[in-house]
Design a protein around this motif. Structure first.
Motif, PDB file in Angstrom:
ATOM      1  N   SER A 179     -22.444 -15.444 -16.811  1.00 20.01           N
ATOM      2  CA  SER A 179     -22.218 -14.008 -15.947  1.00 20.01           C
ATOM      3  C   SER A 179     -23.359 -13.652 -15.135  1.00 20.01           C
ATOM      4  O   SER A 179     -24.751 -13.944 -15.564  1.00 20.01           O
ATOM      5  CB  SER A 179     -22.159 -12.929 -16.904  1.00 20.01           C
ATOM      6  N   THR A 181     -25.120 -10.703 -13.042  1.00 15.67           N
ATOM      7  CA  THR A 181     -25.102  -9.181 -12.502  1.00 15.67           C
ATOM      8  C   THR A 181     -26.216  -8.800 -11.715  1.00 15.67           C
ATOM      9  O   THR A 181     -27.351  -8.759 -12.222  1.00 15.67           O
ATOM     10  CB  THR A 181     -24.785  -8.274 -13.655  1.00 15.67           C
ATOM     11  N   TRP A 182     -25.937  -8.411 -10.497  1.00 11.97           N
ATOM     12  CA  TRP A 182     -26.829  -7.793  -9.711  1.00 11.97           C
ATOM     13  C   TRP A 182     -26.868  -6.262  -9.976  1.00 11.97           C
ATOM     14  O   TRP A 182     -25.855  -5.682  -9.688  1.00 11.97           O
ATOM     15  CB  TRP A 182     -26.715  -8.243  -8.187  1.00 11.97           C
ATOM     16  N   GLN A 183     -27.931  -5.320  -9.939  1.00 15.95           N
ATOM     17  CA  GLN A 183     -27.877  -4.147  -9.895  1.00 15.95           C
ATOM     18  C   GLN A 183     -28.827  -3.440  -9.025  1.00 15.95           C
ATOM     19  O   GLN A 183     -30.271  -3.929  -9.118  1.00 15.95           O
ATOM     20  CB  GLN A 183     -28.387  -3.499 -11.439  1.00 15.95           C
ATOM     21  N   ASN A 253     -15.693  -9.316 -10.466  1.00 16.27           N
ATOM     22  CA  ASN A 253     -15.227  -8.473 -10.988  1.00 16.27           C
ATOM     23  C   ASN A 253     -14.256  -7.836 -10.119  1.00 16.27           C
ATOM     24  O   ASN A 253     -14.361  -7.549  -9.052  1.00 16.27           O
ATOM     25  CB  ASN A 253     -16.620  -7.472 -11.251  1.00 16.27           C
ATOM     26  N   THR A 275     -23.230  -2.708  -7.302  1.00 19.31           N
ATOM     27  CA  THR A 275     -23.262  -3.790  -8.307  1.00 19.31           C
ATOM     28  C   THR A 275     -22.590  -5.081  -7.773  1.00 19.31           C
ATOM     29  O   THR A 275     -21.398  -4.818  -7.366  1.00 19.31           O
ATOM     30  CB  THR A 275     -22.732  -3.488  -9.570  1.00 19.31           C
ATOM     31  N   GLN A 277     -20.828  -8.401  -9.368  1.00 19.28           N
ATOM     32  CA  GLN A 277     -21.013  -9.192 -10.608  1.00 19.28           C
ATOM     33  C   GLN A 277     -19.854 -10.203 -10.563  1.00 19.28           C
ATOM     34  O   GLN A 277     -18.938  -9.976 -10.062  1.00 19.28           O
ATOM     35  CB  GLN A 277     -20.388  -8.038 -11.527  1.00 19.28           C
ATOM     36  N   GLN A 279     -18.593 -14.146 -12.717  1.00 22.53           N
ATOM     37  CA  GLN A 279     -18.674 -15.265 -13.764  1.00 22.53           C
ATOM     38  C   GLN A 279     -18.393 -16.500 -13.310  1.00 22.53           C
ATOM     39  O   GLN A 279     -17.778 -16.869 -12.304  1.00 22.53           O
ATOM     40  CB  GLN A 279     -17.719 -14.963 -14.836  1.00 22.53           C
TER      41      GLN A 279
END
Length: 721
Positions: A179, A181-183, A253, A275, A277, A279
């Motif tokens: 996974s 995930t950029w925030q 996502n 965000t 996100q 996978q």
């Protein structure tokens, strides 16, 4: 010493160990004093040096003050200051270079199954079981720059932090998935992760007008990945998933707005101040990774009722592609031709959406349909079913518009004063408004009116139009906030499925479990590989891969659609028409627009033969595959690499397909041809036309396979032993 300048000065003598220096200070005005320094008589041979600062009423500048202060320092202190300034400049240079210039050293970090350069964030994703096998390469955070982040490594996680700007978490998940995930941080940031399309073969997650198979040399600028009617978009049926022949899938996502760009053989997933996100999951081959994906789609699938299996037997005759508005005389003529040439068994007549006086009103126009009840009754008596097209758009001159405005049933927007007003949209039928399907009351109002209309006229099926997310204005205001515009299409699918489960829809998102029938968008009536007849095959395979096994193929039209001009009348080529209906016959649900009687009696006889073959051989296979959908989630129409997933030649074949696991179809989709090349993957094959058997160990080409004009080559498969 004295100066005649109108000022009085006092002097003070300062003594030094070796020589005497005279310095004069102004007791009253210390910042306007005069200082004279002379050398001692013992150094008279040297050149006399004087530093005189003349008193003046002018206030000295900051530079002059700094220079004067620096000049008073000893040489040792001056040297220290120079070293300090040089150190500061060196530090700033290093920071700027690290921020904007790629480093010369690698700064490589290897953890989990990822080899990443923490400065440039170029990466390689390797096979969990075979670390030396690189599956995917690309670059993370293309717009972050080259600043070095703070890195934290845990057993199943890597975390990268750019202070106040962004953070990236890479986690290992079950099922061989990773996974990303950029925030965004306090300062906000946009993200763009790009992947090379040159490793293996990629297959799209959307049904596009230009359906490339596999994805290569595709040029699509950055745009929202939303359901769209535009020819240059990603299409009306989308899923945020891409498959690769190396045995992995990229799945984003589904609830967050995503932007996608495809240029220079790179696929870029992007987000704007939100965000990002997704996978990446891996299996031994592409067939196995698809099965992992399918298990998630069909956990709660609702099969079509047994009586609806007639859809596999039926022929849908659509009037949507005609260049004039439909009226009762046209319906009567069309129905008479269907009955005359004995196509009325299991036939469905689809009426265009311009049946009402105004779009949005569920009522037949009495001027164009003076006795529609009688016509529908007669059609039912002849064995024909009726399908009606229904739009989510209402024109502003309709009765529905006024009622919807009073109850806030239409999508709104902000005006110049910040107030909510009804959003007027431009569409081919004029000025209209879009139903706010996020409003439960609006959905209930729409459904109630439509069901009453259906019962009044005894309508059998509906074809729901205009559920695209990009009909929403950029400043749209809806009852429910849309974090992802595709949620509009999802609610459109939910509402239409509640009205009629076996309905057709133009747009779909995340609605695989509803088992609605997708209406494939219009194709160019041409032989073009990516927009014409051959692209029906790749669109059919793509729809199956993203979870929509039921669809009606694009129909040949007497209108030529293209991105640059309006609809232009076009005479349909007979050869193209024959090849078009040949291909359509081998797809799950048959849909036609132009009747064969438009050409000659031979075309009519040819279609009759095709339909007879379809009923005897293919329909039972379609129903068998469909019944297995809930258990295995596998599509009805499949790519030929399905049998041998690692066959690199099969991975590039775009003009052949499989029905289930054992029927390979190779239609002719080239102009004025009666032969073609056919590729047979590994296995035992029985040629249903020539009755020959082929035992193929490593894949085989049949370079000049000849078929009769009325025949379609197909082969029966049995596994290699």
């Amino acid at each position: 010493m004295s100066f005649n300048d109108g000022h009085d000065y006092n002097y003070r003598l300062l003594s030094d160990r070796k020589d005497q220096q005279r310095k004069h200070y102004d007791d009253d005005r210390s910042d306007h004093s005069i200082q004279v320094q002379t050398q001692s008589s013992s150094r008279s041979a040297k050149k006399r040096r004087k530093r005189v600062r003349f008193a003046s009423t002018k206030v000295p500048t900051i530079v002059e003050r700094l220079y004067d202060g620096y000049d008073r320092l000893t040489m040792k202190t001056q040297l220290k200051m120079k070293v300090a300034i040089l150190g500061i400049l060196t530090l700033l240079s290093v920071i700027l270079i690290r921020r904007f210039v790629p480093p010369l050293n690698d700064d490589l970090l290897t953890h989990l199954n990822i080899n990443i350069n923490i400065s440039t964030r170029t990466f390689h994703l390797s096979n969990w079981s075979r670390p030396n096998q690189i599956l995917l390469s690309g670059r993370l955070g293309c717009n972050i720059g080259f600043e070095i982040p703070r890195v934290t490594i845990k057993t199943n996680q890597m975390h990268f932090l750019w202070e106040d700007r962004a953070s990236l978490a890479i986690d290992r998940l079950p099922d061989d998935c990773t996974s990303f995930t950029w925030q965004p941080g306090h300062q906000g940031a946009s993200f763009s992760d790009c992947f090379d399309l040159n490793r293996g073969h990629w297959y799209s997650g959307s049904e596009m007008h230009q359906q490339f198979w596999p994805l290569k040399d595709v040029e699509i600028p950055s745009q929202p990945f939303t359901t769209s009617y535009k020819l240059t978009s990603f299409g009306p049926v989308i899923q945020k998933v891409w498959f690769n022949s190396n045995g992995f899938m990229l799945i984003a996502n589904q609830t967050i707005q995503l932007y996608v760009q495809m240029t220079n053989n790179r696929l870029c997933l992007q987000s704007h101040h939100r965000t990002l996100q997704y996978q990446i999951c891996h299996r031994h081959n592409i067939q196995q990774i698809y099965q992992l994906y399918a298990q998630q789609l069909y956990n709660d699938v609702t099969p079509i009722a047994k009586e609806e299996h007639r859809l596999f037997h039926s022929i849908t005759w659509t009037m949507l592609n005609q260049n004039t508005d439909t009226n009762q005389s046209m319906i009567d003529y069309y129905a008479d031709q269907i009955i005359r040439y004995q196509f009325n068994n299991y036939s469905i007549l689809e009426i265009t959406d311009c049946y009402a006086t105004s779009y949005g009103d569920f009522e037949f126009d009495p001027n164009r349909f003076p006795d529609i009840n009688k016509t529908i009754f007669q059609l039912h008596q002849s064995g024909l079913k009726i399908s009606l097209s229904v739009s989510m758009i209402a024109n502003i001159n309709s009765k529905a518009f006024q009622h919807g405005v009073q109850n806030n049933y239409w999508v709104r927007r902000k005006d110049k004063n910040g107030d909510d007003v009804v959003a007027i949209i431009k569409w081919p039928r004029g000025n209209g408004v879009l139903l706010d399907v996020t409003n439960p009351d609006a959905r209930r109002w729409f459904s109630t009116r439509l069901i009453a209309f259906q019962q009044r006229y005894n309508i059998d099926y509906f074809n729901f139009l205009h559920g695209y997310a990009d009909y929403l204005p950029t400043d749209a205001v809806t009852f429910e906030i849309l974090e992802d515009l595709n949620h509009y299409t999802y609610l459109f699918n939910m509402m239409t499925a509640s009205i009629m489960p076996a309905s057709q829809v133009e747009a779909a998102y995340q609605s695989q479990s509803l088992n609605q029938i997708i209406q494939m968008p219009i194709k160019d009536s041409s032989w073009n590989n990516v927009t014409g007849l051959p692209s029906i095959i790749t669109s059919a395979i793509t729809l199956g891969l993203i979870g929509y096994p039921l669809f009606t193929p694009a129909t040949i039209s007497n209108i030529e659609f293209n991105a640059l001009s309006a609809n232009i009348p076009n005479k349909v080529d007979r050869d193209l028409y024959i090849r078009w209906i040949q291909l359509s016959t081998y797809l799950p649900i048959l849909k036609l627009s132009i009747g064969p009687w438009k050409f000659d009696i031979h075309a009519v006889a040819f279609l009759q033969q095709l339909i007879q073959f379809r009923q005897q051989v293919l329909v039972s296979k379609f129903i068998q595959c469909y019944r297995q959908l809930a258990s295995d989630g596998l599509p009805i129409i499949r790519p030929i690499w399905w049998l041998v997933p690692k066959d690199t030649i099969a991975q590039k074949i775009y003009d052949q397909f499989m029905i289930g696991d054992d029927i390979l179809v190779a239609p002719i989709v080239r102009k004025k041809r009666n032969h073609r090349k056919i590729y047979l993957p590994r296995g035992h094959w029985f040629d249903a036309i020539s009755k020959k058997n082929y035992s193929v160990a490593v894949g085989r080409w049949l370079p000049n396979y000849i078929t009769h004009y009325t025949q379609v080559a197909y082969f029966i498969y049995s596994p290699w032993k």
